[in-house]
Scaffold this motif. Structure first.
Motif, mmCIF file in Angstrom:
data_model
loop_
_atom_site.group_PDB
_atom_site.id
_atom_site.type_symbol
_atom_site.label_atom_id
_atom_site.label_comp_id
_atom_site.label_asym_id
_atom_site.label_seq_id
_atom_site.Cartn_x
_atom_site.Cartn_y
_atom_site.Cartn_z
ATOM 1 N N PRO A 98 66.423 91.010 8.145
ATOM 2 C CA PRO A 98 67.305 91.562 7.171
ATOM 3 C C PRO A 98 68.844 90.734 7.440
ATOM 4 O O PRO A 98 69.192 91.949 7.109
ATOM 5 N N PHE A 99 68.880 89.505 7.705
ATOM 6 C CA PHE A 99 70.073 88.910 6.982
ATOM 7 C C PHE A 99 70.835 88.373 6.072
ATOM 8 O O PHE A 99 69.409 88.047 5.479
ATOM 9 N N GLN A 100 71.852 88.409 5.967
ATOM 10 C CA GLN A 100 72.229 87.845 4.522
ATOM 11 C C GLN A 100 71.697 86.589 4.394
ATOM 12 O O GLN A 100 72.228 85.942 3.571
ATOM 13 N N TYR A 101 72.206 86.045 5.599
ATOM 14 C CA TYR A 101 72.113 84.226 5.365
ATOM 15 C C TYR A 101 71.805 84.050 6.950
ATOM 16 O O TYR A 101 72.313 84.685 8.634
ATOM 17 N N VAL A 102 71.275 83.012 7.444
ATOM 18 C CA VAL A 102 70.528 82.742 8.763
ATOM 19 C C VAL A 102 70.790 81.110 8.892
ATOM 20 O O VAL A 102 69.973 79.858 8.319
ATOM 21 N N LYS A 103 71.873 80.319 9.691
ATOM 22 C CA LYS A 103 72.782 79.222 9.376
ATOM 23 C C LYS A 103 72.116 78.454 10.239
ATOM 24 O O LYS A 103 71.216 78.951 11.671
ATOM 25 N N THR A 104 70.514 77.366 10.148
ATOM 26 C CA THR A 104 69.555 76.986 11.246
ATOM 27 C C THR A 104 69.924 75.189 11.457
ATOM 28 O O THR A 104 70.675 74.392 10.645
ATOM 29 N N SER A 105 69.310 74.753 12.549
ATOM 30 C CA SER A 105 69.293 73.319 12.840
ATOM 31 C C SER A 105 68.014 72.872 12.861
ATOM 32 O O SER A 105 68.132 74.031 14.291
ATOM 33 N N GLY A 106 67.659 71.892 13.468
ATOM 34 C CA GLY A 106 66.716 71.809 14.780
ATOM 35 C C GLY A 106 65.068 70.956 13.853
ATOM 36 O O GLY A 106 65.640 70.415 12.819
ATOM 37 N N THR A 107 64.295 70.776 14.179
ATOM 38 C CA THR A 107 63.188 70.373 13.506
ATOM 39 C C THR A 107 61.412 70.748 13.537
ATOM 40 O O THR A 107 61.390 72.082 14.457
ATOM 41 N N LEU A 108 60.832 70.333 12.853
ATOM 42 C CA LEU A 108 59.818 71.249 11.988
ATOM 43 C C LEU A 108 58.617 70.347 12.052
ATOM 44 O O LEU A 108 59.634 69.599 11.240
ATOM 45 N N GLU A 109 57.659 70.713 11.952
ATOM 46 C CA GLU A 109 55.989 70.098 11.529
ATOM 47 C C GLU A 109 55.559 70.929 11.047
ATOM 48 O O GLU A 109 55.041 72.203 11.442
ATOM 49 N N ALA A 110 54.684 69.859 9.755
ATOM 50 C CA ALA A 110 53.777 71.020 9.451
ATOM 51 C C ALA A 110 52.232 70.657 8.865
ATOM 52 O O ALA A 110 52.428 68.905 9.356
ATOM 53 N N ARG A 111 51.569 70.639 9.591
ATOM 54 C CA ARG A 111 50.530 70.115 9.914
ATOM 55 C C ARG A 111 49.029 70.787 9.314
ATOM 56 O O ARG A 111 49.319 72.340 9.718
ATOM 57 N N GLY A 112 47.539 70.079 8.912
ATOM 58 C CA GLY A 112 46.455 70.332 8.684
ATOM 59 C C GLY A 112 45.355 69.944 7.958
ATOM 60 O O GLY A 112 45.996 69.006 6.840
ATOM 61 N N ARG A 113 44.173 70.178 8.453
ATOM 62 C CA ARG A 113 43.463 70.039 7.259
ATOM 63 C C ARG A 113 42.952 70.341 5.949
ATOM 64 O O ARG A 113 42.071 70.081 5.786
ATOM 65 N N GLY A 114 43.717 72.040 5.603
ATOM 66 C CA GLY A 114 42.635 72.139 4.643
ATOM 67 C C GLY A 114 44.126 73.037 5.007
ATOM 68 O O GLY A 114 45.165 73.878 5.915
ATOM 69 N N LEU A 115 43.953 74.618 4.166
ATOM 70 C CA LEU A 115 44.633 76.016 4.625
ATOM 71 C C LEU A 115 44.385 76.887 5.748
ATOM 72 O O LEU A 115 42.670 76.696 5.908
ATOM 73 N N TYR A 117 48.091 75.696 6.093
ATOM 74 C CA TYR A 117 48.524 74.831 7.087
ATOM 75 C C TYR A 117 49.836 75.435 7.771
ATOM 76 O O TYR A 117 50.366 77.196 7.877
ATOM 77 N N GLU A 118 50.370 74.611 9.436
ATOM 78 C CA GLU A 118 50.389 75.762 10.208
ATOM 79 C C GLU A 118 52.202 74.924 10.961
ATOM 80 O O GLU A 118 52.230 73.576 10.525
ATOM 81 N N VAL A 119 53.075 75.471 10.829
ATOM 82 C CA VAL A 119 54.817 74.614 10.489
ATOM 83 C C VAL A 119 55.529 75.204 11.895
ATOM 84 O O VAL A 119 54.751 76.305 12.159
ATOM 85 N N THR A 120 55.107 74.295 13.235
ATOM 86 C CA THR A 120 55.534 74.747 14.550
ATOM 87 C C THR A 120 57.263 73.672 14.351
ATOM 88 O O THR A 120 57.474 72.921 13.831
ATOM 89 N N GLY A 121 57.701 73.634 15.869
ATOM 90 C CA GLY A 121 59.188 73.680 15.873
ATOM 91 C C GLY A 121 59.796 74.139 16.092
ATOM 92 O O GLY A 121 59.647 75.413 17.140
ATOM 93 N N SER A 122 61.131 73.693 16.395
ATOM 94 C CA SER A 122 62.351 74.056 17.369
ATOM 95 C C SER A 122 63.148 74.570 16.379
ATOM 96 O O SER A 122 63.908 73.088 15.885
ATOM 97 N N ILE A 123 63.938 75.258 16.173
ATOM 98 C CA ILE A 123 65.205 75.502 15.267
ATOM 99 C C ILE A 123 66.210 76.546 16.206
ATOM 100 O O ILE A 123 66.347 77.150 17.352
ATOM 101 N N SER A 124 67.501 75.613 15.864
ATOM 102 C CA SER A 124 68.872 76.871 17.255
ATOM 103 C C SER A 124 68.870 77.682 15.386
ATOM 104 O O SER A 124 69.720 76.498 15.147
ATOM 105 N N VAL A 125 69.791 78.380 15.899
ATOM 106 C CA VAL A 125 70.586 79.445 14.961
ATOM 107 C C VAL A 125 72.144 79.632 15.392
ATOM 108 O O VAL A 125 72.281 79.397 16.245
ATOM 109 N N ASP A 126 72.893 78.454 14.135
ATOM 110 C CA ASP A 126 74.071 78.358 14.395
ATOM 111 C C ASP A 126 74.881 79.895 14.110
ATOM 112 O O ASP A 126 76.263 79.481 15.143
ATOM 113 N N SER A 127 74.684 80.765 12.942
ATOM 114 C CA SER A 127 75.537 81.371 13.212
ATOM 115 C C SER A 127 74.559 82.344 12.465
ATOM 116 O O SER A 127 73.699 82.630 11.167
ATOM 117 N N ALA A 128 74.428 83.800 12.155
ATOM 118 C CA ALA A 128 73.674 85.028 10.870
ATOM 119 C C ALA A 128 74.353 86.199 11.158
ATOM 120 O O ALA A 128 75.408 86.562 12.475
#
Length: 208
Positions: A98-115, A117-128
């Protein structure tokens, strides 16, 4: 969409041609049905060797921030591609209910051999910031708590109902999460995990 410069070599037998080369994208745009904001000013190179596509230094802008993407894909005629992509987010402002915006930074990975796909990672919320109303005043003087309605975005043409992306992302929000509505103003922080799908994300964890 966007202009692409192509430089390919085609050799081998006529019945079994071998294809290799490079495609360079400049000032491109990419839209995903699950995101409100498009990827803009996309630039980078794609190296192709038969069915192996390598992504080199793909640099799109997203919601006032920057994204860097690299990795590779294996393309097939009869099924979805195998995927191994890494992304770095910097100052990206996303609109996540329910946020108007979420400002983020960090790293993500997308992996998979088909549908899916899994997205994993770690992100920080700088402001929201969230300004969703909680109280229903339409009934006169009575004020009753109500659940804020949520309507998932409609899928684009041809997307079907199959889940394409599963989420498992650690979210660290140490400060700067502001919630302002008709009941209270407060600042929150938390340690969360973003799970489920890109079309219907869910948050698990602890909030103070």
């Amino acid at each position: 969409s966007g202009p692409v410069g192509l430089d390919f070599i085609l050799n081998g037998k006529l019945k079994e041609p071998l294809l290799s080369g490079k495609a360079r994208l400049t000032s491109g745009t990419l839209r995903l049905a699950s995101l409100d904001s498009p990827f803009e000013n996309v630039s980078g190179a794609f190296l192709l060797k038969q069915n192996a596509l390598t992504v080199q230094n793909l640099q799109p802008d997203l919601s006032g921030g920057h994204v860097g993407v690299g990795g590779h894909l294996l393309l097939f005629e009869d099924r979805y591609p195998e995927l191994a992509l890494d992304a770095n987010l910097s100052g990206t402002k996303l609109k996540v209910f329910p946020f108007q915006y979420v400002k983020t930074s960090g790293t993500l990975e997308a992996r998979g051999r088909g549908l899916p796909y899994e997205v994993t990672g770690s992100i920080s919320v700088d402001s929201a910031l969230s300004k969703e109303k909680i109280l229903n005043r339409s009934g006169g003087s009575g004020q009753n708590l109500k659940a804020t309605p949520y309507t998932p975005q409609q899928k684009g043409l041809g997307e079907g109902n199959a889940t394409k992306i599963k989420l498992n992302i650690d979210v660290n929000a140490d400060k700067g999460v502001l919630i302002q509505n008709d009941l209270f103003d407060l600042e929150a922080k938390g340690q969360l995990t973003l799970v489920n799908t890109l079309d219907a994300p869910r948050l698990l964890g602890k909030v103070e």
